[in-house]
Scaffold this active site. Structure first.
Site, PDB file in Angstrom:
ATOM      1  N   ARG A   1       1.799   2.580   3.335  1.00 58.43           N
ATOM      2  CA  ARG A   1       0.874   3.202   4.185  1.00 58.43           C
ATOM      3  C   ARG A   1       0.258   2.528   5.146  1.00 58.43           C
ATOM      4  NH1 ARG A   1      -0.362   8.207   1.281  1.00 58.43           N
ATOM      5  NH2 ARG A   1      -2.668   7.990   1.405  1.00 58.43           N
TER       6      ARG A   1
ATOM      7  N   GLY B   1       4.746   0.245  -5.485  1.00 55.25           N
ATOM      8  CA  GLY B   1       5.378   0.689  -4.350  1.00 55.25           C
ATOM      9  C   GLY B   1       6.863   0.996  -4.643  1.00 55.25           C
ATOM     10  N   GLY B   2       6.989   2.230  -4.723  1.00 55.06           N
ATOM     11  CA  GLY B   2       8.060   2.727  -4.932  1.00 55.06           C
ATOM     12  C   GLY B   2       8.984   2.905  -6.258  1.00 55.06           C
TER      13      GLY B   2
ATOM     14  N   HIS C   1       0.893  -1.331  -0.082  1.00 51.25           N
ATOM     15  CA  HIS C   1      -0.010   0.195   0.080  1.00 51.25           C
ATOM     16  C   HIS C   1       1.052   1.266  -0.015  1.00 51.25           C
ATOM     17  CE1 HIS C   1      -4.408   0.702   0.737  1.00 51.25           C
ATOM     18  NE2 HIS C   1      -3.886   2.030   0.686  1.00 51.25           N
TER      19      HIS C   1
ATOM     20  N   GLY D   1       1.623   4.724  -8.325  1.00 51.39           N
ATOM     21  CA  GLY D   1       0.733   5.356  -7.450  1.00 51.39           C
ATOM     22  C   GLY D   1       1.089   6.875  -7.359  1.00 51.39           C
TER      23      GLY D   1
HETATM   24  C1  LIG Z   1      -2.740   9.521  -1.531  1.00 52.97           C
HETATM   25  C2  LIG Z   1      -2.989   7.935  -1.518  1.00 52.97           C
HETATM   26  C3  LIG Z   1      -4.272   7.105  -1.681  1.00 52.97           C
HETATM   27  C4  LIG Z   1      -4.507   5.712  -2.089  1.00 52.97           C
HETATM   28  N1  LIG Z   1      -5.648   5.349  -2.143  1.00 52.97           N
HETATM   29  C5  LIG Z   1      -5.899   3.967  -2.355  1.00 52.97           C
HETATM   30  C6  LIG Z   1      -7.045   3.608  -2.439  1.00 52.97           C
HETATM   31  O1  LIG Z   1      -8.277   4.241  -2.398  1.00 52.97           O
HETATM   32  N2  LIG Z   1      -7.141   2.327  -2.501  1.00 52.97           N
HETATM   33  C7  LIG Z   1      -6.186   1.439  -2.836  1.00 52.97           C
HETATM   34  O2  LIG Z   1      -6.226   0.178  -2.969  1.00 52.97           O
HETATM   35  N3  LIG Z   1      -4.965   1.833  -2.625  1.00 52.97           N
HETATM   36  C8  LIG Z   1      -4.412   3.150  -2.344  1.00 52.97           C
HETATM   37  N4  LIG Z   1      -3.521   3.778  -2.261  1.00 52.97           N
HETATM   38  C9  LIG Z   1      -2.334   2.884  -2.497  1.00 52.97           C
HETATM   39  C10 LIG Z   1      -1.936   2.788  -4.005  1.00 52.97           C
HETATM   40  O3  LIG Z   1      -2.864   2.088  -4.738  1.00 52.97           O
HETATM   41  C11 LIG Z   1      -0.608   1.923  -4.438  1.00 52.97           C
HETATM   42  O4  LIG Z   1      -0.625   0.768  -3.627  1.00 52.97           O
HETATM   43  C12 LIG Z   1       0.623   2.636  -3.954  1.00 52.97           C
HETATM   44  O5  LIG Z   1       0.606   4.247  -3.786  1.00 52.97           O
HETATM   45  C13 LIG Z   1       1.883   1.987  -4.425  1.00 52.97           C
HETATM   46  O6  LIG Z   1       3.065   2.854  -3.993  1.00 52.97           O
HETATM   47  P1  LIG Z   1       3.575   4.109  -4.761  1.00 52.97           P
HETATM   48  O7  LIG Z   1       2.882   5.280  -4.243  1.00 52.97           O
HETATM   49  O8  LIG Z   1       5.267   4.220  -4.048  1.00 52.97           O
HETATM   50  O9  LIG Z   1       3.748   4.092  -6.220  1.00 52.97           O
HETATM   51  C14 LIG Z   1      -3.299   5.174  -2.092  1.00 52.97           C
HETATM   52  C15 LIG Z   1      -2.127   5.612  -2.242  1.00 52.97           C
HETATM   53  C16 LIG Z   1      -1.840   7.013  -1.845  1.00 52.97           C
HETATM   54  C17 LIG Z   1      -0.573   7.621  -2.011  1.00 52.97           C
HETATM   55  C1  LIG Z   2     -11.488   8.420   2.751  1.00 52.32           C
HETATM   56  C2  LIG Z   2     -10.808   7.722   3.881  1.00 52.32           C
HETATM   57  C3  LIG Z   2     -10.111   6.536   3.344  1.00 52.32           C
HETATM   58  C4  LIG Z   2      -8.854   6.585   2.417  1.00 52.32           C
HETATM   59  C5  LIG Z   2      -8.050   5.542   2.109  1.00 52.32           C
HETATM   60  C6  LIG Z   2      -7.191   5.722   0.856  1.00 52.32           C
HETATM   61  C7  LIG Z   2      -6.025   4.858   1.007  1.00 52.32           C
HETATM   62  O1  LIG Z   2      -6.373   3.569   0.676  1.00 52.32           O
HETATM   63  C8  LIG Z   2      -4.942   5.394   1.387  1.00 52.32           C
HETATM   64  O2  LIG Z   2      -3.951   4.791   1.242  1.00 52.32           O
HETATM   65  O3  LIG Z   2      -5.068   6.540   1.722  1.00 52.32           O
END
Ligand SMILES: Cc1cc2nc3c(=O)[nH]c(=O)nc-3n(C[C@H](O)[C@H](O)[C@H](O)COP(=O)(O)O)c2cc1C
Ligand SMILES: CCCCCCC(=O)C(=O)O
Length: 369
Positions: free
Chosen positions: A267, A296-297, A264, A318
């Site tokens: 996160r 990721g990365g 993720h 991402g």
């Molecule tokens: C601001 C933000 C919001 C994200 N929201 C979601 C989401 O709604 N659903 C989800 O599966 N992953 C979410 N992710 C994770 C991304 O899908 C992904 O796994 C991750 O950003 C990959 O890493 P990178 O940012 O280093 O490329 C989110 C990531 C960020 C940075």
């Molecule tokens: C609107 C609240 C939840 C946002 C979650 C999104 C997400 O996956 C993330 O990493 O941020």
């Protein structure tokens, strides 16, 4: 001479991080923190980047590769580029057009976008703007009827697959968001969830996003729920958030038609292994039975090349395209993806790889410089 999203000087945008600089300048500090931050001490966030930094390449010479073919075959479709946009919630936080701008930018390169369940534009408006296939990402919500309603809407609108994010039984403590008591204001929030999309404010030492996740997401989901989800749809179902060989095996046994190796973006579980490390054990375990994606990365074309060589069928991006979105909307997304593609092409040429099928583990050295 064309100018880039960064201004009059085309030579300024030489790496995706250049877009991050502009994105940070444009965004409210708390939104920037939400976008760029990770959980806990941000060890996993840093580890994702370090894992790519540590790999070295073992290029081939004299292979006669002039124009490498960057395409990949997935679910009987040809992708012209081996990357897609990862689901990122509430794109209107980053740009007024939100996900509509994202899919337009991605569509210019034929790149799939995985539209987040928490999109800030309707699934139908996003579909209407898209120039390339879309997939829909779901979370396990307490309200299963909400999930089936979204699945039906995705099927009717022509989305091509479902991605079920399974690494968020609870939202991890993201210290930047906790300090900022970060809450997504209604005009930037999820619009496809009805009343379940209404944001709540966090109390002292709590963020609104974490409070919303606690209210909405189901921490009791198990592999049986994956079987249930599969039974509701004719679309392929891909499990996102796999980090071990054991869970990859279980995912396939319970009906997953693909997996996304992901922590993720650093996160969720802080201290989780890097996605590149996890990719190696997952691809070994699955041996090509279902497509394997990784995120990721990934910040540059050579990272894409490394991930493909380590066994990924395609890579999800991402934060990098989101920097482009915040910097310059549709154009910024397009420019970030075009930059990564140009870097990938160059890296393939310099590795002597004519096609993505030529990218294998022999190209990689895991021991230091
Ligand atoms: C601001 C933000 C919001 C994200 N929201 C979601 C989401 O709604 N659903 C989800 O599966 N992953 C979410 N992710 C994770 C991304 O899908 C992904 O796994 C991750 O950003 C990959 O890493 P990178 O940012 O280093 O490329 C989110 C990531 C960020 C940075
Ligand atoms: C609107 C609240 C939840 C946002 C979650 C999104 C997400 O996956 C993330 O990493 O941020």
């Amino acid at each position: 001479m064309t100018t880039s999203a960064l201004g009059q000087e085309p030579s300024v945008a030489l790496r995706t991080e250049d877009f991050a600089v502009l994105a940070q300048a444009r965004l409210e500090p708390a939104v920037w923190d939400f976008l760029s931050g990770g959980s806990g001490a941000e060890r996993t966030l840093a580890g994702n980047l370090r894992a790519f930094d540590a790999v070295r390449l073992r290029p081939r010479i004299l292979t006669g590769t002039a124009e490498p073919d960057t395409g990949v075959e997935l679910f009987a479709h040809r992708w012209p580029v081996p990357f897609a946009i990862a689901p990122v919630a509430c794109n209107r936080l980053l740009h007024p057009e939100g996900e509509v701008a994202t899919v337009r930018g991605a569509g210019a390169l034929g790149a799939v976008t995985i539209v987040p369940m928490l999109a800030s534009r309707t699934l139908e408006d996003i579909r209407a703007a898209a120039g390339a296939p879309l997939w829909l990402q779901l979370f396990w919500t307490r309200d299963r009827a909400l999930m089936t309603e979204l699945v039906e809407r995705a099927e009717s609108a022509g989305y091509g697959a479902l991605v079920i994010t399974s690494d968020m039984p609870v939202m991890a403590r993201r210290l930047r968001d906790l300090r900022n008591r970060f809450v997504i204001e209604p005009e930037f929030g999820p619009v496809n969830l009805g009343s379940a999309g209404v944001q709540v404010r966090g109390g002292e030492g709590e963020s609104g996003v974490r409070a919303h996740a606690a209210k909405t997401f189901d921490p009791t989901a198990t592999w049986r729920d994956l079987e249930w989800l599969r039974s509701t749809t004719r679309l392929p179902v891909i499990v996102k958030g796999v980090l071990t060989d054991r869970d990859a095996e279980l995912a396939v046994r319970h009906g997953a038609q693909g997996v996304v190796v992901s922590n993720h973006g650093g996160r969720q579980l802080d201290g989780a292994q890097s996605s590149l490390t996890a990719l190696r054990e997952v691809t070994r375990a699955l041996g090509g039975r279902v497509p394997v994606f990784v995120d990721g990365g990934v910040r540059r074309g050579v990272d894409v090349l490394v991930a493909l060589a380590a066994g990924a069928d395609a890579v999800l991006l991402g934060r990098a395209p989101m920097w482009g979105l915040a910097a310059a909307g549709e154009r910024g997304v397009r420019e970030v993806l075009a930059l990564i593609l140009e870097e990938l092409r160059e890296a393939m040429r310099l590795c002597g790889a004519a096609t993505t099928a030529d990218l294998g583990p022999d190209l990689l050295s895991w021991s230091a410089p």
